[in-house]
Scaffold this active site. Structure first.
Site, PDB file in Angstrom:
ATOM      1  N   ASP A   1       0.867  -1.167   0.000  1.00 24.92           N
ATOM      2  CA  ASP A   1       0.000   0.000   0.000  1.00 24.92           C
ATOM      3  C   ASP A   1       0.909   1.223   0.000  1.00 24.92           C
ATOM      4  O   ASP A   1       1.991   1.212   0.568  1.00 24.92           O
ATOM      5  CB  ASP A   1      -0.902  -0.019   1.236  1.00 24.92           C
ATOM      6  CG  ASP A   1      -1.954   1.071   1.176  1.00 24.92           C
ATOM      7  OD1 ASP A   1      -2.172   1.609   0.075  1.00 24.92           O
ATOM      8  OD2 ASP A   1      -2.547   1.390   2.219  1.00 24.92           O
TER       9      ASP A   1
ATOM     10  N   GLY B   1      -0.880   6.259   1.634  1.00 21.63           N
ATOM     11  CA  GLY B   1      -1.862   7.340   1.628  1.00 21.63           C
ATOM     12  C   GLY B   1      -2.852   7.186   2.770  1.00 21.63           C
ATOM     13  O   GLY B   1      -3.107   8.129   3.523  1.00 21.63           O
ATOM     14  N   PHE B   2      -3.354   5.995   2.924  1.00 20.89           N
ATOM     15  CA  PHE B   2      -4.340   5.733   3.973  1.00 20.89           C
ATOM     16  C   PHE B   2      -3.752   5.984   5.354  1.00 20.89           C
ATOM     17  O   PHE B   2      -4.391   6.579   6.217  1.00 20.89           O
ATOM     18  CB  PHE B   2      -4.813   4.285   3.855  1.00 20.89           C
ATOM     19  CG  PHE B   2      -5.961   3.944   4.767  1.00 20.89           C
ATOM     20  CD1 PHE B   2      -7.262   4.235   4.408  1.00 20.89           C
ATOM     21  CD2 PHE B   2      -5.741   3.319   5.990  1.00 20.89           C
ATOM     22  CE1 PHE B   2      -8.321   3.923   5.240  1.00 20.89           C
ATOM     23  CE2 PHE B   2      -6.797   3.001   6.828  1.00 20.89           C
ATOM     24  CZ  PHE B   2      -8.094   3.303   6.447  1.00 20.89           C
TER      25      PHE B   2
ATOM     26  N   ASP C   1      -2.733   8.033  -2.920  1.00 18.37           N
ATOM     27  CA  ASP C   1      -4.057   8.661  -3.046  1.00 18.37           C
ATOM     28  C   ASP C   1      -4.473   9.305  -1.738  1.00 18.37           C
ATOM     29  O   ASP C   1      -3.824   9.131  -0.715  1.00 18.37           O
ATOM     30  CB  ASP C   1      -5.100   7.612  -3.455  1.00 18.37           C
ATOM     31  CG  ASP C   1      -5.280   6.518  -2.393  1.00 18.37           C
ATOM     32  OD1 ASP C   1      -4.402   6.375  -1.514  1.00 18.37           O
ATOM     33  OD2 ASP C   1      -6.291   5.809  -2.449  1.00 18.37           O
TER      34      ASP C   1
ATOM     35  N   GLN D   1     -11.410   6.558  -6.601  1.00 15.20           N
ATOM     36  CA  GLN D   1     -11.980   7.201  -5.409  1.00 15.20           C
ATOM     37  C   GLN D   1     -13.365   7.749  -5.767  1.00 15.20           C
ATOM     38  O   GLN D   1     -13.981   7.274  -6.705  1.00 15.20           O
ATOM     39  CB  GLN D   1     -11.038   8.305  -4.900  1.00 15.20           C
ATOM     40  CG  GLN D   1      -9.781   7.767  -4.220  1.00 15.20           C
ATOM     41  CD  GLN D   1     -10.059   7.082  -2.881  1.00 15.20           C
ATOM     42  OE1 GLN D   1     -11.144   7.181  -2.317  1.00 15.20           O
ATOM     43  NE2 GLN D   1      -9.059   6.348  -2.373  1.00 15.20           N
TER      44      GLN D   1
ATOM     45  N   GLY E   1     -11.282   3.799  -0.777  1.00 14.09           N
ATOM     46  CA  GLY E   1     -12.246   4.693  -0.159  1.00 14.09           C
ATOM     47  C   GLY E   1     -13.589   4.082   0.151  1.00 14.09           C
ATOM     48  O   GLY E   1     -14.584   4.789   0.266  1.00 14.09           O
TER      49      GLY E   1
ATOM     50  N   ASP F   1      -7.890  -7.291   0.722  1.00 15.98           N
ATOM     51  CA  ASP F   1      -7.023  -7.354   1.897  1.00 15.98           C
ATOM     52  C   ASP F   1      -7.816  -6.742   3.019  1.00 15.98           C
ATOM     53  O   ASP F   1      -8.726  -5.948   2.785  1.00 15.98           O
ATOM     54  CB  ASP F   1      -5.739  -6.523   1.696  1.00 15.98           C
ATOM     55  CG  ASP F   1      -5.993  -5.052   1.918  1.00 15.98           C
ATOM     56  OD1 ASP F   1      -6.552  -4.416   1.002  1.00 15.98           O
ATOM     57  OD2 ASP F   1      -5.692  -4.535   3.012  1.00 15.98           O
TER      58      ASP F   1
END
Length: 376
Positions: free
Chosen positions: A92, A95-96, A146, A194, A221, A271
């Site tokens: 990943d 961003g998250f 993102d 998104q 998202g 995931d």
RNA sequence: GUGAAUGUAGCUCAGUUGGUUAGAGCGCUAGAUUGUGGUUCUAGAGGUCGCCGGUUCGACCCCGGUCUUUCACC
């Protein structure tokens, strides 16, 4: 990376396929255990491979960048060499995490500045340097950088955020296409749809992402606070636009029921922290329902943990013993819970694949859903 | 033996010039957890306030007695 679509279900949009990477093949639909800092928490890779039968795991750019840091990973020769996992890895982008973990984060056109949750130090992530970081980690599949807005975002914010994510995507892709892998095997780059819970934005975003023609696409998202039905609606909409001959990855989802419903909508990759985080804390998912192993009712139930489970822990340990371990705060409890849940998730997606091949997926799914969500 | 403390939820402890349904933390019992800080939230059950008597409209609180535990002194 290559993707071969092998079977399509007749009564739903479910598909079975095969992803080929330089670190091996992945049979889809697939669940990918989360290995944030380069380990699946509490579980040896021997077991992740042979008992759980995971085909690919996740790593996380944000966490690995902060600790142990890129120097160490580069010196080791990449994450595969560092941690000893020789099958595919997806990372990943971070961003998250920048938005969910770090403090004082600030978004600019350039990227995101944030403070480390570990030592408070200041950092900048940009679409370009996140590509560089994932090159150093050596992920087989890297993710775009993102912004992941909350599920209840208002339209205006969601649109601004989506547009920024799209501009970041173009920069990330340009940088990806002008750089090379560091360790002699190929890497690929997935863009992320998104658009929060707005059909119009999801449509725009899916069309934009599809137009990039990458080897796989992700849906981000979702499962971030919106109602489950809205998540399904958005996935259905997005999948009607994303190309059918590329794998679709629904990020961060979900419960066993979520997974079957989204497989039916044409998602190939998942995931989620749920099997490991909940497993560590005593919530076990089984083919016949959910067990909270801390519950008093298991205290003298000496039957196997899960008589139909595929992990060795399901047969070797009793419910009463596992309850005892959880109540006592024993670390073995967390390990058993994690192994059981991951083995179950991998069984679930494997079984889904077999049913798709047989053409009986839709009926099987309808039979399974009430069972999966019942409480034992 | 004398003196001083102590006794409130399973545990460790708050508590009010005497005022209505006596609180906390932990534990316990349940629930939550969706691109992971080895968690974190939420709710619930549980107390004849050591015992007996007295004062008072009213006592966990004041008084007397008694028992428990602890400390000091002889």
């Amino acid at each position: 990376m290559k993707f071969e679509l092998q079977h399509t279900d007749t009564n739903s949009n479910a598909r079975a396929g095969k992803i080929t990477t330089d670190h091996g093949e992945i049979q889809t639909p697939i669940f990918m255990p989360v290995g944030t800092v380069g380990s699946v928490k509490g579980v040896h890779f021997r077991d992740v491979k042979e008992d759980i039968k995971a085909q690919i795991i996740l790593g996380n750019t944000y966490h690995l960048y902060l600790r142990p840091g890129l120097d160490i990973i580069k010196s080791a020769g990449g994450l595969h060499k560092f941690n000893g996992w020789d099958r595919p890895i997806l990372t990943d982008s971070g961003g998250f995490q920048v938005f969910s973990l770090s403090e004082n984060r600030k978004l600019t056109e350039e990227g995101a500045t944030f403070r480390s949750h570990i030592d408070g130090s200041k950092h900048l992530f940009t679409p370009e340097n996140v590509v560089d970081t994932q090159r150093i980690i050596g992920a087989d599949i890297m993710m775009a950088f993102d912004e992941c807005p909350p599920g209840n975002s208002e339209y205006k914010y969601a649109r601004t955020s989506m547009e920024l994510t799209h501009r970041w995507l173009d920069r990330g892709l340009a940088h990806f296409d002008s750089t090379e892998p560091l360790y002699g095997y190929s890497q690929t780059y997935f863009p992320i749809v998104q658009g929060a819970s707005f059909r119009e934005l999801r449509t725009q975003s899916a069309e934009y992402i599809a137009s990039k023609g990458r080897e796989g696409n992700a849906i981000g998202g979702l499962a971030v606070g919106e109602p489950t039905e809205v998540m399904y609606e958005m996935v259905e909409l997005v999948n009607s636009i994303l190309p059918k001959d590329k794998p679709r990855y629904l990020m961060g989802v979900g419960t066993p029921v979520n997974i079957l419903e989204n497989i039916a909508l044409g998602v190939d990759m998942f995931d989620c922290v749920m099997p490991t985080r909940n497993g560590r804390n005593g919530m076990l998912f089984t083919a016949n329902g959910i067990m909270n192993m801390r519950n008093e009712k298991w205290k003298d139930d000496f039957s196997p943990l899960d008589p139909v489970g595929t992990s060795f822990v399901d047969q070797v340990y009793s419910k009463a013993y596992v309850r005892h371990l959880f109540v006592a705060g024993e670390m073995l409890a967390a390990q058993i819970g994690s192994m059981h849940n991951l083995a179950f998730y991998l069984w679930l997606v494997g079984e889904a694949r077999r049913k798709i091949e047989e053409g009986t997926f839709a009926a099987w799914k309808q039979m399974m859903i009430p069972r999966l969500s019942s409480r034992l």
